[in-house]
Design an enzyme around this catalytic site. Structure first.
Site, PDB file in Angstrom:
ATOM      1  CB  CYS A 284      -0.806   2.073   8.230  1.00 46.22           C
ATOM      2  SG  CYS A 284      -0.537   3.718   8.786  1.00 46.22           S
TER       3      CYS A 284
ATOM      4  CB  CYS B  70       0.241  -1.429  13.809  1.00 42.24           C
ATOM      5  SG  CYS B  70       0.724  -1.173  12.098  1.00 42.24           S
TER       6      CYS B  70
ATOM      7  CB  CYS C 118       2.734   7.534   3.068  1.00 40.84           C
ATOM      8  SG  CYS C 118       2.943   6.326   4.386  1.00 40.84           S
TER       9      CYS C 118
ATOM     10  CD  GLU D 204      -2.847  -0.100   2.619  1.00 42.18           C
ATOM     11  OE1 GLU D 204      -2.982  -1.216   3.161  1.00 42.18           O
ATOM     12  OE2 GLU D 204      -3.199   0.968   3.153  1.00 42.18           O
TER      13      GLU D 204
ATOM     14  CB  CYS E  23       5.180  -5.168   9.828  1.00 45.81           C
ATOM     15  SG  CYS E  23       6.248  -4.366  11.041  1.00 45.81           S
TER      16      CYS E  23
ATOM     17  CB  CYS F 240       2.933  -1.872  16.902  1.00 45.82           C
ATOM     18  SG  CYS F 240       4.683  -1.477  16.821  1.00 45.82           S
TER      19      CYS F 240
END
Ligand code: SAH
Length: 347
Positions: A333, A119, A105, A92, A112, A116
């Site tokens: 995100c 997230c 961005c 993205e 990932c 976190c």
């Protein structure tokens, strides 16, 4: 294996062409086709011979991302892109239009592994690192799509850039190369969850990029609750590494702080945060947490956000509240990618 030609700097490209039996000056022709004109295939490179084009097609790969989906905000022109990589993975990227220019961005990894809690990008773990060419091409495709120059880049999409250190560093060098897009390093910001040894390595590169540090908590205990990576790197080590980054580069640090109602948004938290970063040449960016479907974190009331900001300001700390862009196409995100993958796999 085919050479990933868009990830090579001009010197490496020369060496590669020599290895194919070509003259080094060919690099001066091919490099701008990739990094200035953003050609989508070798056939577009009109000033090189057909023979060389065929040689290149056989020996290397030209990374060009495919636009799968774009969501456009009717409010502020924000555009969210979903791109497919050559192996079918999705990433993205977001375009934000500001008065000062076009900001993109980008993602630095597919997925990932930092975990976190708030997230969406980390929910399915890390799939793989992106190459420098794949990071660059997010910007190149968007610039071509809108027909305007991209002037600012933030590495704040999916992934942890300092967990993909070598490719990230190469990406920054290529992006700011005067023979490429030639973006000023001062217009580039990279956000990290705080991988201390790599913050120090990056500091020693003495780049002019802004480092944004995802702090999100004023104490070790609370930070560990929100960010598993905090167990590995203690909060004071992280702050020291930021101070070192400033000393080496002269670039003021941005501390990002996502406010979560009832978790890290009290005035006491603000007071502790002020004490933690006092004396640093820094700036705090408050981000009311973006709710993620899979998590139950909620945004504080506006009043709590303002009280938090005031408390920091009374302590002499520079603060901004992040302006929310693309409210109507929102989703934190990583959510666009995640929903797409779910739809593909689920139905
Ligand atoms: N891995 C990097 C970049 C990732 S995202 C990092 O950790 O900094 C960029 C910023 O958005 C980080 O500060 C991240 O913590 C924050 N973020 C992620 N999800 C969020 C959410 N749901 N609400 C608010 N901020 C979020």
């Amino acid at each position: 294996m085919a050479e990933d030609i868009k990830s090579l700097d001009q010197k490496e490209l020369e060496a590669f062409l020599i290895s194919l039996g070509e003259k080094p000056f060919r690099a001066k022709q091919i490099y701008p086709w990739m990094h200035v004109k953003h050609a989508e295939c070798f056939d577009e490179m009109t000033d090189i011979s057909n023979k060389l084009k065929e040689k290149l097609k056989a020996a290397c790969e030209l990374t060009v991302l495919q636009k799968v989906q774009v969501q456009c905000s009717k409010i502020d022109g924000t555009r969210k892109y979903l791109f497919a990589l050559a192996d079918g993975n999705m990433v993205e990227s977001v375009l934000m239009k500001y008065k000062h220019g076009n900001s993109v961005c980008i993602s630095s990894q597919a997925g990932c592994r930092m975990g976190c809690r708030f997230c969406a990008s980390t929910l399915d773990g890390l799939v793989r690192n992106l190459t420098p060419g794949e990071m660059l091409d997010q910007i190149y495709r968007i610039q071509k799509d809108i027909g305007e120059r991209v002037s600012h880049v933030v590495v704040m999409g999916t992934g942890e850039p300092l967990d993909n250190y070598d490719s990230f560093l190469k990406f920054i060098k290529l992006l700011s190369d005067e023979n490429g897009l030639n973006l000023s390093q001062r217009n580039i910001t990279a956000s990290t969850c705080g991988i201390v040894p790599n913050i120090r390595r990056l500091a020693e590169e003495k780049l002019q990029i802004t480092l944004a540090l995802s702090l999100h908590a004023p104490s070790q205990e609370k930070r560990e609750e929100l960010m598993p990576v905090a167990k590995k790197y203690e909060i004071h080590q992280v702050i020291d590494a930021c101070e070192y980054y400033f000393k080496q580069t002269g670039r003021r640090i941005t501390f990002e702080y996502s406010l979560v109602a009832g978790v890290n948004d009290s005035e006491n938290d603000a007071q502790k945060l002020a004490a933690l970063i006092r004396g640093q040449n820094c700036h705090v960016n408050l981000i009311p947490v973006n709710p993620v479907k899979e998590r139950d974190y909620v945004q504080p009331e506006l009043l709590a956000v303002l009280n938090f900001k005031n408390k920091l300001e009374k302590n002499g700390i520079n603060v901004t509240i992040r302006r929310e862009m693309g409210r109507d196409i929102d989703g934190a995100c990583g959510q666009l990618r995640k929903r797409f993958i779910e739809r593909q796999g689920g139905s």
